[in-house]
Enzyme design. Structure first.
Site, PDB file in Angstrom:
ATOM      1  N   CYS A  77       0.833  -1.213   0.000  1.00 27.82           N
ATOM      2  CA  CYS A  77       0.000   0.000   0.000  1.00 27.82           C
ATOM      3  C   CYS A  77       0.869   1.264   0.000  1.00 27.82           C
ATOM      4  O   CYS A  77       1.509   1.538  -1.008  1.00 27.82           O
ATOM      5  CB  CYS A  77      -1.015  -0.039   1.130  1.00 27.82           C
ATOM      6  SG  CYS A  77      -2.404   1.055   0.793  1.00 27.82           S
ATOM      7  N   HIS A 174      -3.053  -5.185   1.701  1.00 25.61           N
ATOM      8  CA  HIS A 174      -2.371  -5.407   2.985  1.00 25.61           C
ATOM      9  C   HIS A 174      -2.370  -6.873   3.424  1.00 25.61           C
ATOM     10  O   HIS A 174      -3.150  -7.245   4.305  1.00 25.61           O
ATOM     11  CB  HIS A 174      -3.087  -4.609   4.086  1.00 25.61           C
ATOM     12  CG  HIS A 174      -2.940  -3.133   3.983  1.00 25.61           C
ATOM     13  ND1 HIS A 174      -1.927  -2.449   4.601  1.00 25.61           N
ATOM     14  CD2 HIS A 174      -3.684  -2.215   3.342  1.00 25.61           C
ATOM     15  CE1 HIS A 174      -2.053  -1.156   4.350  1.00 25.61           C
ATOM     16  NE2 HIS A 174      -3.106  -0.990   3.588  1.00 25.61           N
ATOM     17  N   GLU A 176      -0.435  -8.222   5.398  1.00 30.58           N
ATOM     18  CA  GLU A 176      -0.042  -8.266   6.816  1.00 30.58           C
ATOM     19  C   GLU A 176      -1.237  -8.133   7.756  1.00 30.58           C
ATOM     20  O   GLU A 176      -1.106  -8.347   8.955  1.00 30.58           O
ATOM     21  CB  GLU A 176       1.015  -7.183   7.107  1.00 30.58           C
ATOM     22  CG  GLU A 176       0.529  -5.742   7.127  1.00 30.58           C
ATOM     23  CD  GLU A 176       0.289  -5.115   5.752  1.00 30.58           C
ATOM     24  OE1 GLU A 176       0.323  -5.842   4.738  1.00 30.58           O
ATOM     25  OE2 GLU A 176       0.049  -3.898   5.706  1.00 30.58           O
TER      26      GLU A 176
HETATM   27  N1  GLN Z   1      -3.618   6.490   1.217  1.00 31.05           N
HETATM   28  C1  GLN Z   1      -2.292   6.180   1.670  1.00 31.05           C
HETATM   29  C2  GLN Z   1      -1.234   6.957   0.887  1.00 31.05           C
HETATM   30  O1  GLN Z   1      -1.554   7.591  -0.062  1.00 31.05           O
HETATM   31  C3  GLN Z   1      -2.006   4.697   1.592  1.00 31.05           C
HETATM   32  C4  GLN Z   1      -2.967   3.953   2.473  1.00 31.05           C
HETATM   33  C5  GLN Z   1      -2.432   2.701   3.074  1.00 31.05           C
HETATM   34  O2  GLN Z   1      -1.214   2.444   3.124  1.00 31.05           O
HETATM   35  N2  GLN Z   1      -3.333   1.911   3.601  1.00 31.05           N
HETATM   36  O3  GLN Z   1      -0.108   6.927   1.234  1.00 31.05           O
END
Ligand code: GLN
Length: 193
Positions: A77, A174, A176
């Site tokens: 992410c 994710h 994890e």
């Molecule tokens: N929206 C976050 C970003 O732009 C990422 C979100 C996340 O890691 N769950 O960095």
């Protein structure tokens, strides 16, 4: 094998716990000297702007870029944004994987969703269950893959949610946050390759 998890912000504890469940020696990375003797690192989910700012302050940008030239790095992410070559906002990036990634691409009202995805490209060949529950939280979208970047998983609508270039792996969801350790196992095969 010794692994590190970038522990500046975000859900690094969950990655450390997943690695330890796999009996891997795993430590927190906060300083350039923490990278010494590591075989690979994970960059967790969180807020990519904050991770980028704290990494800049810790003088970790160049050491992480150097590390990624020789070692495996996996970003989940926000970590996938930080690893990318280009994103739609101005922020520090590592430019280690030749993708374009759009932050918060799934809209403001739908901050979070789950979808079963097919991970046969990353699953153990003996594993007959190739479905993986992917959790997306204010997730980015990989809008372009370039050069020799391999797309590894897509949503039903075709959006690419996992990609790899050499030893650099990104997933916009994710793993994890689930009990399913198969993607951590896949990443460890890259570390060992
Ligand atoms: N929206 C976050 C970003 O732009 C990422 C979100 C996340 O890691 N769950 O960095």
């Amino acid at each position: 094998m010794k692994m590190g998890v970038l522990a500046l912000q975000g859900d690094f504890s969950e990655h450390l716990a997943a690695l330890r469940k796999l009996s891997v020696d795993a430590v927190e990375v906060r300083l350039p000297s923490d990278l010494i003797n590591l075989d690979g690192i994970i960059i967790p989910g969180g807020e990519s702007t904050v991770i980028g700012k704290l990494a800049t302050e810790a003088e970790l940008i160049t050491p992480l870029q150097e590390f990624g030239k020789r070692h495996a790095i996996w970003g989940t992410c926000a970590g996938s944004i930080f690893l990318a070559k280009y994103t739609n906002k101005q922020q520090p990036l590592l430019h280690l994987i030749d993708i374009e990634i759009e932050r918060n691409a799934f809209g403001r009202q739908i901050h979070s969703f789950q979808e079963m995805i097919d991970i046969s490209s990353m699953a153990d060949k003996k594993d007959l269950n190739t479905q993986f529950q992917a959790i997306f939280i204010r997730a980015p979208m990989i809008s372009a893959v370039k050069g020799d970047v391999k797309p590894l998983a897509v949503l039903a609508n075709g959006a690419i949610v996992a990609a790899q270039q050499g030893k650099i792996l990104v997933t916009t969801f994710h793993p994890e946050l689930t009990d399913d350790l198969r993607l951590h196992q896949y990443f460890l095969t890259l570390v060992n390759s």
